[in-house]
Design a protein around this motif. Structure first.
Motif, PDB file in Angstrom:
ATOM      1  N   PHE A  82      -4.639   3.863 -13.995  1.00 45.77           N
ATOM      2  CA  PHE A  82      -4.951   5.228 -13.584  1.00 45.77           C
ATOM      3  C   PHE A  82      -3.828   5.685 -12.665  1.00 45.77           C
ATOM      4  O   PHE A  82      -3.611   5.070 -11.621  1.00 45.77           O
ATOM      5  N   GLN A 107      -4.270  10.977 -14.072  1.00 45.56           N
ATOM      6  CA  GLN A 107      -5.228  11.620 -13.181  1.00 45.56           C
ATOM      7  C   GLN A 107      -4.529  12.724 -12.416  1.00 45.56           C
ATOM      8  O   GLN A 107      -3.387  12.574 -11.998  1.00 45.56           O
ATOM      9  N   TYR A 108      -5.232  13.849 -12.209  1.00 44.02           N
ATOM     10  CA  TYR A 108      -4.653  14.861 -11.329  1.00 44.02           C
ATOM     11  C   TYR A 108      -5.620  15.217 -10.207  1.00 44.02           C
ATOM     12  O   TYR A 108      -6.624  15.886 -10.427  1.00 44.02           O
ATOM     13  N   GLY A 109      -5.305  14.782  -9.027  1.00 46.60           N
ATOM     14  CA  GLY A 109      -6.123  15.113  -7.855  1.00 46.60           C
ATOM     15  C   GLY A 109      -5.265  15.554  -6.697  1.00 46.60           C
ATOM     16  O   GLY A 109      -5.688  15.535  -5.556  1.00 46.60           O
ATOM     17  N   GLN A 116      -8.807   8.944  -5.986  1.00 45.85           N
ATOM     18  CA  GLN A 116      -9.334   9.165  -7.336  1.00 45.85           C
ATOM     19  C   GLN A 116      -9.031   7.995  -8.266  1.00 45.85           C
ATOM     20  O   GLN A 116      -9.899   7.541  -9.023  1.00 45.85           O
ATOM     21  N   MET A 120     -11.809   5.581 -10.050  1.00 49.21           N
ATOM     22  CA  MET A 120     -11.917   5.349 -11.491  1.00 49.21           C
ATOM     23  C   MET A 120     -11.778   3.863 -11.817  1.00 49.21           C
ATOM     24  O   MET A 120     -12.513   3.322 -12.647  1.00 49.21           O
ATOM     25  N   VAL A 188     -17.397  11.088  -5.063  1.00 49.40           N
ATOM     26  CA  VAL A 188     -16.424  12.011  -5.653  1.00 49.40           C
ATOM     27  C   VAL A 188     -16.696  13.414  -5.101  1.00 49.40           C
ATOM     28  O   VAL A 188     -17.855  13.832  -5.020  1.00 49.40           O
ATOM     29  N   GLY A 189     -15.646  14.097  -4.722  1.00 51.89           N
ATOM     30  CA  GLY A 189     -15.815  15.390  -4.059  1.00 51.89           C
ATOM     31  C   GLY A 189     -15.958  16.570  -4.994  1.00 51.89           C
ATOM     32  O   GLY A 189     -15.569  16.530  -6.160  1.00 51.89           O
ATOM     33  N   HIS A 329     -12.010  12.855  -2.079  1.00 53.58           N
ATOM     34  CA  HIS A 329     -12.812  11.763  -2.628  1.00 53.58           C
ATOM     35  C   HIS A 329     -12.851  10.633  -1.596  1.00 53.58           C
ATOM     36  O   HIS A 329     -11.845  10.352  -0.940  1.00 53.58           O
TER      37      HIS A 329
ATOM     38  N   TYR B  80     -20.595  14.628 -12.762  1.00 48.47           N
ATOM     39  CA  TYR B  80     -19.128  14.723 -12.712  1.00 48.47           C
ATOM     40  C   TYR B  80     -18.626  15.667 -13.786  1.00 48.47           C
ATOM     41  O   TYR B  80     -19.159  15.682 -14.907  1.00 48.47           O
ATOM     42  N   CYS B  90      -2.560  21.604 -13.249  1.00 47.36           N
ATOM     43  CA  CYS B  90      -3.876  21.795 -13.910  1.00 47.36           C
ATOM     44  C   CYS B  90      -4.681  22.949 -13.316  1.00 47.36           C
ATOM     45  O   CYS B  90      -5.907  22.835 -13.110  1.00 47.36           O
ATOM     46  N   PRO B 103     -18.985  17.671  -8.727  1.00 41.89           N
ATOM     47  CA  PRO B 103     -17.918  16.722  -8.372  1.00 41.89           C
ATOM     48  C   PRO B 103     -16.842  16.695  -9.468  1.00 41.89           C
ATOM     49  O   PRO B 103     -17.148  16.523 -10.659  1.00 41.89           O
ATOM     50  N   PHE B 104     -15.586  16.870  -9.023  1.00 41.44           N
ATOM     51  CA  PHE B 104     -14.485  17.212  -9.929  1.00 41.44           C
ATOM     52  C   PHE B 104     -13.451  16.097 -10.023  1.00 41.44           C
ATOM     53  O   PHE B 104     -12.918  15.647  -9.010  1.00 41.44           O
ATOM     54  N   LEU B 105     -13.143  15.684 -11.242  1.00 41.10           N
ATOM     55  CA  LEU B 105     -12.115  14.662 -11.448  1.00 41.10           C
ATOM     56  C   LEU B 105     -11.091  15.186 -12.449  1.00 41.10           C
ATOM     57  O   LEU B 105     -11.315  15.167 -13.670  1.00 41.10           O
ATOM     58  N   GLY B 106      -9.965  15.673 -11.957  1.00 44.99           N
ATOM     59  CA  GLY B 106      -8.924  16.242 -12.805  1.00 44.99           C
ATOM     60  C   GLY B 106      -8.251  15.172 -13.655  1.00 44.99           C
ATOM     61  O   GLY B 106      -7.933  14.096 -13.159  1.00 44.99           O
ATOM     62  N   GLN B 107      -8.055  15.481 -14.922  1.00 43.98           N
ATOM     63  CA  GLN B 107      -7.438  14.543 -15.856  1.00 43.98           C
ATOM     64  C   GLN B 107      -6.152  15.144 -16.390  1.00 43.98           C
ATOM     65  O   GLN B 107      -6.098  16.332 -16.690  1.00 43.98           O
ATOM     66  N   TYR B 108      -5.116  14.308 -16.554  1.00 43.44           N
ATOM     67  CA  TYR B 108      -3.934  14.813 -17.231  1.00 43.44           C
ATOM     68  C   TYR B 108      -3.565  13.935 -18.417  1.00 43.44           C
ATOM     69  O   TYR B 108      -3.068  12.817 -18.256  1.00 43.44           O
ATOM     70  N   GLN B 116      -9.629  12.237 -23.693  1.00 44.07           N
ATOM     71  CA  GLN B 116      -9.662  11.530 -22.406  1.00 44.07           C
ATOM     72  C   GLN B 116     -10.896  11.908 -21.588  1.00 44.07           C
ATOM     73  O   GLN B 116     -11.563  11.036 -21.015  1.00 44.07           O
TER      74      GLN B 116
END
Lengths: 335, 335
Positions: A82, A107-109, A116, A120, A188-189, A329, B80, B90, B103-108, B116
């Protein structure tokens, strides 16, 4: 497998352990108070590469390789990596890690990325989907400045609320193990946006998210700030830390006594001219993956909250007049 | 909780179900062969917003709200949200979803993002860390063109290998349920880079990753392409699909008979001038979350492989002479 506690928190059941960790940093970081704690530092911010972006990729690759070596594992044994960073399309991660051959989940946080990626990794190890994961992130002062602010050659004046992007990467190997720090719980925020629009004051934009996530965790677990040896925020810096105290004090929550901020730990603000402190994904990553986890291994810290915050904006959103949404987070790490 | 099968695949044990799904698209998509399958389409590509980026954010928000409504759940019940897009940092996701309070988990994952986000949602539901997750992604022709290629006003000529970025968003609600399509297995991809440098030929850059992930899955599960009703790739388009056949044929694997590509399904290539086909995160997301899942619910498709591919580059990496790394994630969906 994880067990939900309250509305926002997951308590781990299999104690995903941090089997190895590493931090690789640049020159300014080597000259700061934590310089000796990093695994490797570079005098030349290009690391001998042809661009700052390639240099940042290399920081990440070296941090991962070093953390795997310390954990005694090879890339071929890792189930998922990740990774994320601040650059457009997360190219530090994708180019830095492409040769490793590990299944890749970007991941983009923003600056919350270390928390994050750790979250994960812990989820997947706890859930039995993975035996070994790697969590990594990075930032680089020069690549961040030219992408988010001004070309370095312009020599723009920095405002007092501005923070200095850390040149560094931190990586952690998460798996099953005994006798090492482990992830006990994750919150998780949610995105918080109180309307801050000043892109040179990220601390203010992120503080409300930090307050919200900490409140969620304490409420879900029925604990108090004093139950933890350390509440470590990512890179709120001087301005954001004070705002966090202020927001929490309205709810009669006090964290001053056991709070530290990675952005205030990594540089000597008197001597190093970093204004409100350090920032960037690499800030919390390199502080956690050096001095903090070392102190946990020695038993000097036994139960901490690591809470990295991110400002989820881009130059485009700021140019279009948008405010800056923040997210935080939280990872409860114990020994 | 998930069970690992072979080196790269996780088989779900609790059958994470797709409880609701939605696709919201633009004008060109409404005029294509799938136009009637989308939940909502807009005649005006700005959606009445002040910028294309804000329009894309709105696509994502509406897709999530529509999917939640169809699943009969509210934002307050979702544990989530996994979201990502192609824009720098993003911002379609962060600004589109900030008001939801999930609750937010950004994915790239570039154009692999729908696979994904579905993978992550399935993992967390299967692992017991979540009861309900949302997976969402989007793209917008105008925001993508100006960020990755040229200002629209420039009127640049498109090469024959170029693809047309879909203006659209797809969202899916994942939780526990019966009688609806469910995620049976997930294979997360490794980064593959064979040295393609032409940023107007994403299909060629992504085909090796697609071949690799499909090979991993088939090998891990001991199955053949013919065991599936449909092998659906994300947006390889005409060029990438042919290359995928070519790579696989060297290993005596043939998928032509039951392969389709979302980039070739969404537009009428004779009438709509899209060159090699559709692309963008919103391409595979809106095709999966409309006609494909509808066919599964009707029993017309019972066992499919959804494999979205992403090109993990940025304009900066291309300008610095880098090749284009690709990645592909595979989701086995059954009814």
């Amino acid at each position: 497998m994880g067990k939900r506690m309250g509305r926002y928190t997951v308590v781990m059941e299999r104690k995903p352990a941090i089997l190895g960790y590493a931090a690789i940093c640049g020159k300014k970081e080597s000259e700061g108070p934590l310089g000796a704690a990093f695994d490797l530092t570079y005098e030349d911010t290009t690391l001998g590469e042809k661009s700052w972006e390639k240099a940042e990729s290399r920081l990440q690759k070296e941090a991962v390789n070093c953390a795997m070596k310390k954990a005694g594992v090879t890339a071929g044994a890792v189930d998922y990596i990740f990774a994320g960073d601040l650059l457009n399309q997360c190219i530090s991660s994708t180019f830095g890690l492409r040769s490793l051959g590990i299944p890749f989940l970007g991941q983009y946080g923003a600056c919350s990325t270390m928390a994050q990626t750790l979250a994960m990794s812990s989820f997947l190890v706890d859930g039995g989907m993975a035996n070994l994961c790697v969590a990594v992130t990075s930032s680089h002062f020069c690549s961040a400045e030219r992408q988010f602010r001004f070309p370095l050659e312009y020599g723009g004046q920095r405002t007092p609320t501005a923070q200095w992007t850390v040149t560094g990467s931190g990586a952690a190997v998460v798996g099953k193990g005994e006798g090492v720090p482990y992830v006990s719980a994750v919150t998780v925020g949610r995105i918080a946006d109180l309307g801050i629009k000043d892109a040179a004051n990220m601390g203010a934009a992120m503080a409300p998210a930090a307050a919200q996530t900490l409140r969620d965790f304490l409420s879900d677990t029925g604990t108090n700030p004093q139950d933890y040896d350390l509440i470590l925020t990512g890179d709120l810096g001087e301005v954001g830390s004070k705002l966090l105290y202020e927001i929490l004090s309205r709810e009669n929550v006090s964290i001053q006594e056991n709070h530290q901020d990675c952005g205030l730990l990594i540089y000597d603000r008197q001597a190093q001219d970093v204004h409100a402190g350090g920032s960037g994904c690499g800030c919390s990553a390199s502080v956690l993956c050096s001095v903090i986890l070392k102190k946990m291994q020695k038993g000097q810290l036994r139960n901490i909250l690591f809470m990295a915050t991110g400002a989820l904006m881009s130059p485009t959103s700021s140019q279009q007049g948008e405010s800056i949404p923040g997210v935080a987070h939280l990872i409860n790490i114990r020994i």
